[in-house]
Write a protein that holds these residues in place. Structure first.
Motif, PDB file in Angstrom:
ATOM      1  N   ALA A  82     -22.168   0.705   1.947  1.00 40.22           N
ATOM      2  CA  ALA A  82     -22.488  -0.325   0.961  1.00 40.22           C
ATOM      3  C   ALA A  82     -22.440   0.313  -0.419  1.00 40.22           C
ATOM      4  N   ALA A  83     -21.538  -0.167  -1.255  1.00 41.25           N
ATOM      5  CA  ALA A  83     -21.397   0.356  -2.620  1.00 41.25           C
ATOM      6  C   ALA A  83     -22.457  -0.304  -3.501  1.00 41.25           C
ATOM      7  N   THR A  84     -23.676   0.203  -3.421  1.00 46.34           N
ATOM      8  CA  THR A  84     -24.790  -0.402  -4.159  1.00 46.34           C
ATOM      9  C   THR A  84     -24.817   0.015  -5.621  1.00 46.34           C
ATOM     10  N   LYS A  85     -24.167   1.109  -5.966  1.00 46.50           N
ATOM     11  CA  LYS A  85     -24.031   1.567  -7.355  1.00 46.50           C
ATOM     12  C   LYS A  85     -22.553   1.790  -7.598  1.00 46.50           C
ATOM     13  N   THR A  86     -22.061   1.275  -8.721  1.00 51.52           N
ATOM     14  CA  THR A  86     -20.652   1.425  -9.050  1.00 51.52           C
ATOM     15  C   THR A  86     -20.469   1.669 -10.542  1.00 51.52           C
ATOM     16  N   PHE A  90     -15.854  -1.185 -11.297  1.00 51.93           N
ATOM     17  CA  PHE A  90     -15.971  -1.600  -9.905  1.00 51.93           C
ATOM     18  C   PHE A  90     -17.117  -2.587  -9.678  1.00 51.93           C
ATOM     19  N   ASP A  91     -17.643  -3.178 -10.746  1.00 49.25           N
ATOM     20  CA  ASP A  91     -18.760  -4.122 -10.608  1.00 49.25           C
ATOM     21  C   ASP A  91     -18.488  -5.206  -9.587  1.00 49.25           C
ATOM     22  N   TYR A  93     -17.146  -5.041  -6.843  1.00 47.99           N
ATOM     23  CA  TYR A  93     -17.235  -4.532  -5.472  1.00 47.99           C
ATOM     24  C   TYR A  93     -18.639  -4.091  -5.104  1.00 47.99           C
ATOM     25  N   ARG A  94     -19.577  -4.209  -6.041  1.00 47.20           N
ATOM     26  CA  ARG A  94     -20.958  -3.803  -5.781  1.00 47.20           C
ATOM     27  C   ARG A  94     -21.548  -4.684  -4.691  1.00 47.20           C
ATOM     28  N   GLU A  95     -22.335  -4.074  -3.818  1.00 38.60           N
ATOM     29  CA  GLU A  95     -22.941  -4.774  -2.689  1.00 38.60           C
ATOM     30  C   GLU A  95     -24.461  -4.642  -2.740  1.00 38.60           C
ATOM     31  N   PRO A  96     -25.143  -5.672  -2.282  1.00 37.56           N
ATOM     32  CA  PRO A  96     -26.614  -5.560  -2.232  1.00 37.56           C
ATOM     33  C   PRO A  96     -27.031  -4.596  -1.131  1.00 37.56           C
ATOM     34  N   LEU A  97     -28.145  -3.938  -1.325  1.00 36.74           N
ATOM     35  CA  LEU A  97     -28.688  -3.037  -0.312  1.00 36.74           C
ATOM     36  C   LEU A  97     -29.292  -3.847   0.812  1.00 36.74           C
TER      37      LEU A  97
END
Length: 98
Positions: A82-86, A90-91, A93-97
């Motif tokens: 999970a890309a929680t920080k980008t 890449f905003d 593609y950011r995903e919630p934790l």
């Protein structure tokens, strides 16, 4: 998001014989918006691809279609994360934790 890690299982001359087909395959995936980044590892014993797909099954299908896979010169290790920080670029593609 997925990290696709390639590890060469054949000598570099065998890998290089399939390189043009592999690059064409990469280009197709970039055009579809599936791949975000790709390149060789250093030392050159494989490569890394960042991919955005629906799930592991799709990642496995895409990896299986790589000319390096069909040519028997690499194996894939597929890791979901999970890309929680980008970075700002890449905003999208950011995903919630969680």
């Amino acid at each position: 998001m997925f990290v696709l890690e390639l590890t060469y299982t054949a000598p570099l001359d065998a890998v290089d014989a399939l390189l043009d087909a592999h690059v064409a395959w990469l280009d197709q995936q970039f055009e579809k918006g599936v791949f975000l980044a790709a390149g060789p590892k250093n030392p050159r014993d494989g490569g890394i691809i960042l991919a955005v797909v629906e799930g592991r099954e799709q990642a496995e299908e895409i990896a299986a279609d790589d000319p390096f896979s069909t040519g028997g010169v690499c194996t894939y290790r597929i890791t979901a994360f999970a890309a929680t920080k980008t970075a700002p670029a890449f905003d999208g593609y950011r995903e919630p934790l969680g």
